[in-house]
Design a protein around this motif. Structure first.
Motif, PDB file in Angstrom:
ATOM      1  N   ALA A  87      66.528  34.330  61.406  1.00 42.70           N
ATOM      2  CA  ALA A  87      67.065  34.728  62.401  1.00 42.70           C
ATOM      3  C   ALA A  87      66.342  34.587  63.925  1.00 42.70           C
ATOM      4  O   ALA A  87      66.330  34.122  64.764  1.00 42.70           O
ATOM      5  CB  ALA A  87      67.603  35.347  62.837  1.00 42.70           C
ATOM      6  N   ALA A  88      64.991  34.815  63.064  1.00 42.93           N
ATOM      7  CA  ALA A  88      63.276  34.701  64.154  1.00 42.93           C
ATOM      8  C   ALA A  88      62.729  33.552  64.073  1.00 42.93           C
ATOM      9  O   ALA A  88      61.934  33.190  65.504  1.00 42.93           O
ATOM     10  CB  ALA A  88      63.014  35.727  63.915  1.00 42.93           C
ATOM     11  N   ALA A  89      63.075  32.129  63.188  1.00 40.12           N
ATOM     12  CA  ALA A  89      62.673  31.441  62.552  1.00 40.12           C
ATOM     13  C   ALA A  89      62.740  30.049  63.568  1.00 40.12           C
ATOM     14  O   ALA A  89      63.987  30.039  63.953  1.00 40.12           O
ATOM     15  CB  ALA A  89      62.840  30.628  61.201  1.00 40.12           C
ATOM     16  N   ARG A 193      67.295  23.653  54.321  1.00 40.41           N
ATOM     17  CA  ARG A 193      66.744  22.739  55.918  1.00 40.41           C
ATOM     18  C   ARG A 193      67.720  24.290  57.106  1.00 40.41           C
ATOM     19  O   ARG A 193      68.863  25.315  56.552  1.00 40.41           O
ATOM     20  CB  ARG A 193      68.231  22.016  55.637  1.00 40.41           C
ATOM     21  CG  ARG A 193      67.355  21.023  55.586  1.00 40.41           C
ATOM     22  CD  ARG A 193      69.193  19.920  55.570  1.00 40.41           C
ATOM     23  NE  ARG A 193      70.072  19.338  54.767  1.00 40.41           N
ATOM     24  CZ  ARG A 193      70.113  18.978  53.645  1.00 40.41           C
ATOM     25  NH1 ARG A 193      69.340  17.955  53.015  1.00 40.41           N
ATOM     26  NH2 ARG A 193      71.301  19.192  53.330  1.00 40.41           N
ATOM     27  N   ALA A 194      67.560  24.801  58.204  1.00 35.75           N
ATOM     28  CA  ALA A 194      67.936  25.479  58.939  1.00 35.75           C
ATOM     29  C   ALA A 194      69.399  25.636  59.105  1.00 35.75           C
ATOM     30  O   ALA A 194      70.404  27.372  58.959  1.00 35.75           O
ATOM     31  CB  ALA A 194      66.682  26.227  59.909  1.00 35.75           C
ATOM     32  N   LEU A 195      69.728  24.164  59.342  1.00 35.72           N
ATOM     33  CA  LEU A 195      71.051  24.979  59.287  1.00 35.72           C
ATOM     34  C   LEU A 195      72.160  25.150  58.458  1.00 35.72           C
ATOM     35  O   LEU A 195      72.941  25.748  58.042  1.00 35.72           O
ATOM     36  CB  LEU A 195      71.427  23.518  60.416  1.00 35.72           C
ATOM     37  CG  LEU A 195      71.117  22.215  61.521  1.00 35.72           C
ATOM     38  CD1 LEU A 195      71.840  21.501  61.802  1.00 35.72           C
ATOM     39  CD2 LEU A 195      71.855  23.673  62.787  1.00 35.72           C
ATOM     40  N   ASP A 196      72.188  24.489  56.927  1.00 35.76           N
ATOM     41  CA  ASP A 196      72.153  24.635  55.753  1.00 35.76           C
ATOM     42  C   ASP A 196      72.798  26.523  55.378  1.00 35.76           C
ATOM     43  O   ASP A 196      73.977  27.091  55.717  1.00 35.76           O
ATOM     44  CB  ASP A 196      72.185  23.932  54.270  1.00 35.76           C
ATOM     45  CG  ASP A 196      71.942  23.145  54.657  1.00 35.76           C
ATOM     46  OD1 ASP A 196      72.348  22.261  56.111  1.00 35.76           O
ATOM     47  OD2 ASP A 196      72.144  22.184  53.671  1.00 35.76           O
ATOM     48  N   PHE A 197      71.285  27.086  55.888  1.00 34.11           N
ATOM     49  CA  PHE A 197      71.247  28.329  55.573  1.00 34.11           C
ATOM     50  C   PHE A 197      72.185  28.988  56.592  1.00 34.11           C
ATOM     51  O   PHE A 197      73.225  30.073  56.750  1.00 34.11           O
ATOM     52  CB  PHE A 197      69.927  28.820  56.196  1.00 34.11           C
ATOM     53  CG  PHE A 197      70.010  30.543  55.665  1.00 34.11           C
ATOM     54  CD1 PHE A 197      69.525  30.795  54.331  1.00 34.11           C
ATOM     55  CD2 PHE A 197      69.327  31.618  56.842  1.00 34.11           C
ATOM     56  CE1 PHE A 197      69.851  32.329  54.254  1.00 34.11           C
ATOM     57  CE2 PHE A 197      69.248  32.559  56.234  1.00 34.11           C
ATOM     58  CZ  PHE A 197      69.204  32.766  55.055  1.00 34.11           C
ATOM     59  N   LYS A 198      71.795  28.809  58.020  1.00 32.88           N
ATOM     60  CA  LYS A 198      72.983  29.038  59.027  1.00 32.88           C
ATOM     61  C   LYS A 198      74.820  29.030  58.527  1.00 32.88           C
ATOM     62  O   LYS A 198      75.461  30.144  58.761  1.00 32.88           O
ATOM     63  CB  LYS A 198      72.951  28.429  60.093  1.00 32.88           C
ATOM     64  CG  LYS A 198      71.697  29.099  61.381  1.00 32.88           C
ATOM     65  CD  LYS A 198      71.270  28.608  62.422  1.00 32.88           C
ATOM     66  CE  LYS A 198      70.126  29.346  62.959  1.00 32.88           C
ATOM     67  NZ  LYS A 198      70.309  28.323  64.424  1.00 32.88           N
ATOM     68  N   LEU A 199      74.973  27.326  58.096  1.00 31.31           N
ATOM     69  CA  LEU A 199      76.032  27.227  57.816  1.00 31.31           C
ATOM     70  C   LEU A 199      76.547  28.608  56.267  1.00 31.31           C
ATOM     71  O   LEU A 199      78.073  28.432  56.705  1.00 31.31           O
ATOM     72  CB  LEU A 199      76.339  26.282  56.658  1.00 31.31           C
ATOM     73  CG  LEU A 199      77.858  25.375  56.295  1.00 31.31           C
ATOM     74  CD1 LEU A 199      78.710  24.921  57.668  1.00 31.31           C
ATOM     75  CD2 LEU A 199      76.913  23.800  56.423  1.00 31.31           C
ATOM     76  N   LEU A 200      75.540  28.951  55.595  1.00 35.57           N
ATOM     77  CA  LEU A 200      76.382  29.268  54.296  1.00 35.57           C
ATOM     78  C   LEU A 200      76.658  31.643  55.303  1.00 35.57           C
ATOM     79  O   LEU A 200      76.294  32.298  54.595  1.00 35.57           O
ATOM     80  CB  LEU A 200      75.261  29.682  53.317  1.00 35.57           C
ATOM     81  CG  LEU A 200      75.497  28.308  52.424  1.00 35.57           C
ATOM     82  CD1 LEU A 200      74.468  28.508  51.297  1.00 35.57           C
ATOM     83  CD2 LEU A 200      77.309  28.263  51.974  1.00 35.57           C
TER      84      LEU A 200
END
Length: 298
Positions: A87-89, A193-200
Motif C-alpha cells: 500500500a505504501a509502494a 504488477r501493482a494493479l494486479d495485486f490491488k485487483l486481488l
C-alpha cells in the motif's frame, strides 16, 4: 518566471520485504537488493526486530534514499505486513522478497519480463535455490490439496511408487528453458504488477504466517489470471533463519493450510472432508521438524 523542476518519475519497481526476528541473513539480503539498479524503491516492513537491528534499519532508512521503513505496528503477521508495504509502494511492479533470500543478478528483470502479455492478475515466481545451488523444494508446485499435503508431509508420496502421482513438488523435474504456467510458486521471491495485486486485494490477512502465497496463486487462477514459473529469475533462499521456534512456525503453517482448504471447499462434501482431515494436517505439520532429522532436505 523560472521553470519549475520536472516532477519525479514514478518508481517502476518496488521491493517489499517483511522483517521479523530474521537474524544475520537480513543484512546480506538487504545488500543484494540495494545492489540491483532496477530497484527504484525498497520498502522494509519491520514487524519486530531486536533493538539493535531496529536501530540499524532506521539508520539505513536515513542513509539510503531508496529505502522506506515501516515500523511500530508490531508483529501483525506476514500477510498484513506485506499488504502494508504494498500500500505504501509507488512502483508499477512489486517484488515480494523474504528477508533471508538473496536475489541474483538479473532476477528482477526476468521476473518482470515473464509477466508481459500475461492475463491479469498475474503472479510470477522465480527459481529458488539452496545455498549449494540445488533447487529448493516448494519453488514450483502442483495443486495443493488436503490429500497431497498429507502425503507430502508424511513423505509417503516419495516412499511409495503408487503414490508418486500425488507428489506436487517439481524441483526434481528438468528445469524449463523459459517461463511456464505453474499452479503454485514460492512466496520467497515473486513479482506482480501493482494493479494486479490491488485487483486481488492483496494477501488474505486471515493467514498469519505461511500459505498466503498458495492462496494468492489460487485466487489469481480463479480470477482468470496466470501463475508463472520463471526459471531464469533466481534467488538463494536460506530458510529456517527465524529465531522463532520451528514448532511455532510449523503450527502456523498447519493452521494456514487448514484455513486454506476450508476456504477453497466449494461444496458441503468437500468442506466436511477438509474439516475431517484438519487434525491430521496439523499433526503432520508440527511433526515436520522431527521428520527433517530423519530425511535431509533435498
Amino acid at each position: 518566471m523560472p521553470t519549475p523542476p520536472p516532477a519525479p518519475l514514478r518508481p517502476q519497481i518496488s521491493v517489499v520485504m517483511v522483517v521479523y526476528m530474521t537474524g544475520p541473513a537480513l543484512a546480506a539480503s538487504v545488500d543484494h537488493v540495494l545492489a540491483e539498479s532496477l530497484v527504484d524503491e525498497f520498502i522494509i516492513v519491520d514487524n519486530g526486530s531486536p533493538p539493535d537491528v531496529a536501530a540499524w534499519l532506521r539508520e539505513l532508512g536515513k542513509a539510503e534514499p531508496r529505502v522506506r521503513l515501516i515500523q511500530g505496528q508490531g508483529n501483525v503477521g506476514f500477510a498484513r505486513g506485506a499488504n502494508l508495504g504494498a500500500a505504501a509502494a509507488h512502483g508499477a511492479g512489486l517484488v515480494f522478497l523474504n528477508p533471508d533470500a538473496f536475489i541474483q543478478p538479473g532476477c528482477i528483470a526476468e521476473l518482470a519480463a515473464a509477466a508481459i502479455g500475461r492475463p491479469a492478475p498475474c503472479v510470477v515466481g522465480g527459481r529458488v535455490l539452496n545455498e549449494d545451488g540445488s533447487e529448493q523444494r516448494g519453488g514450483r508446485r502442483g495443486e495443493v490439496t488436503p490429500l497431497t499435503t498429507l502425503l507430502t508431509f508424511s513423505q509417503l508420496s516419495l516412499a511409495s511408487q503408487g503414490l508418486r502421482r500425488f507428489e506436487i513438488h517439481r524441483e526434481g523435474e528438468p528445469v524449463p528453458t523459459g517461463p511456464v504456467p505453474m499452479p503454485t510458486i514460492s512466496g520467497a521471491c515473486f513479482y506482480m504488477r501493482a494493479l494486479d495485486f490491488k485487483l486481488l486485494r492483496g494477501f488474505d490477512e486471515g493467514f498469519f504466517l505461511h500459505v498466503e502465497d498458495i492462496d494468492l496463486c489460487w485466487r489469481a487462477r480463479q480470477a482468470g489470471g496466470a501463475v508463472v514459473f520463471q526459471p531464469r529469475a533466481t534467488a538463494v533462499h536460506l530458510g529456517s533463519t527465524s529465531r522463532k521456534h520451528p514448532l511455532a512456525i510449523e503450527w502456523h503453517k498447519g493452521r494456514g493450510l487448514v484455513r486454506y482448504f476450508l476456504k477453497q471447499a466449494d461444496s458441503a462434501g468437500r468442506y466436511a472432508f477438509a474439516l475431517a482431515l484438519s487434525p491430521l494436517i496439523l499433526a503432520a505439520a508440527v511433526a515436520r521438524p522431527a521428520l527433517r532429522t530423519v530425511r535431509p532436505r533435498r
